[in-house]
Design an enzyme around this catalytic site. Structure first.
Site, short mmCIF file in Angstrom:
data_model
loop_
_atom_site.label_atom_id
_atom_site.label_comp_id
_atom_site.label_asym_id
_atom_site.label_seq_id
_atom_site.Cartn_x
_atom_site.Cartn_y
_atom_site.Cartn_z
N LYS A 52 2.57 13.63 2.01
CA LYS A 52 3.40 12.70 1.24
C LYS A 52 4.47 13.47 0.47
O LYS A 52 5.63 13.07 0.42
CB LYS A 52 2.53 11.84 0.30
N GLN A 96 -4.41 8.56 -4.77
CA GLN A 96 -5.01 8.85 -3.46
C GLN A 96 -6.47 8.42 -3.45
O GLN A 96 -7.25 8.81 -4.31
CB GLN A 96 -4.88 10.37 -3.18
N ASP A 119 1.67 1.48 -2.73
CA ASP A 119 0.63 1.37 -1.69
C ASP A 119 0.38 -0.09 -1.31
O ASP A 119 -0.25 -0.36 -0.29
CB ASP A 119 -0.69 1.98 -2.21
#
Ligand code: NDP
Length: 280
Positions: A52, A96, A119
């Site tokens: 990322k 995460q 997300d």
């Protein structure tokens, strides 16, 4: 001839489009910034976080990395998220997953400002998707829609079957296909006569989490097959939920593993970050 859907090429094209957009936003004085939080040192998470950061650097998005120790408490994590929610220069916040067992994942996701929820996991983002309002969409299913559209595959009016109903893949996938006017069926572990249902699909999305489970007995001749699964086989090679060698010859289009759905997830995360920056 079966069309092999090239997720690597499509994701590269999306990243290049975003790079140009970020460049022009910079010209207008807008810099986009993603904050990535990792708790503990799960090696797979470290690889995802590293990828990322790399994608951010390529596109021109600033990334702030917070690598917190395994023993970080829920309160400490929530405090950091609250600070990032308040920081005007941070457009996106990504935690995460998975988090260590002592942390309540749902509460952490709920703590992220929905305007920064790149997300697309916040209940408000999911609700907005459900009722057709603007909001961030979970990256893997959003990437699959891009794969289909950019490969010239029509969704409207098609029989779409999704195997899997997880919150991050199966459910948002079904909602997105519905939004694109597909006729959608969702199958799961309690579904009876799975083969009968999957054989009806013009577009079959497989997110079952079982290596090579889907053989040609599950697939209608000429169907489009999208394989979300990622596994390592006994020889440490990547494979999907679909038995590619068995299924590819009978379908009209298929995603390979690797190089199909996988690369799209990060591309769509970058897309969401740019959207977060422009919405501001
Ligand atoms: P989950 O394990 O959360 O969900 C699996 C789903 O499959 C569940 O809904 C389950 O049903 C259903 N299922 C399990 N066994 C069967 C069966 N025998 N018949 C029918 N349905 C079944 O997985 P995820 O959705 O998180 O991920 C799916 C796959 O995609 C995994 O391989 C994962 O690694 C991969 N993945 C890939 C990503 C990428 O970027 N390419 C991103 C995210 C995931 P039930 O709900 O009843 O338990």
């Amino acid at each position: 001839m079966t069309q092999i859907i090239d997720g690597k090429a499509i994701s590269a094209a999306i990243k290049d489009e975003l790079k140009a957009e970020v460049e022009s936003l910079k010209g207008e004085g807008t810099q986009i910034c993603l904050a990535v939080i990792q708790v503990g040192n799960d090696p797979a998470s470290a690889v995802y976080v590293g990828n990322k950061k790399k994608a951010c650097a390529y596109i021109g998005i600033d990334s702030l990395a917070y690598e917190l120790p395994e023993e970080t408490t829920q309160e400490e994590l929530l405090k950091l998220i609250a600070e990032l929610n308040d920081k005007g220069e941070v457009n996106g916040i990504l935690v995460q997953l998975p988090l260590p067992d002592h942390i309540d994942e749902d509460e952490v996701i709920r703590a992220i400002d929905p305007k920064k929820d790149v997300d697309g996991f916040h209940p408000q983002s999911v609700g907005a998707l459900c009722i057709g309002q603007p909001g961030f969409v979970s990256c893997t299913p959003a990437g699959i829609i891009q794969l289909l559209k950019r490969s010239g595959i029509e969704i409207a009016g098609k029989e779409c079957v999704v195997i899997g109903r997880s919150n991050i893949v199966g459910k948002p996938m079904a909602l997105l296909l519905l939004r694109e006017n597909g006729t959608v069926t969702v199958a799961h572990s309690k579904t009876k006569n799975l083969q009968e249902i999957t054989k009806r699909a013009d577009i079959l999305v497989v997110a079952v989490g079982r290596p090579k489970m889907i053989t040609r007995e599950y697939v209608k001749e000429g169907a489009v097959v999208i394989d979300v699964g990622i596994h390592r086989n006994e020889n440490n090679k990547l494979c999907g939920d679909v038995d590619y060698d068995d299924v590819a010859p009978i379908c009209s289009a298929i995603t390979p593993v690797p190089g199909g759905v996988g690369p799209m997830t990060i591309a769509m995360l970058m897309h969401n970050c740019v959207e977060a920056g422009t919405r501001r």
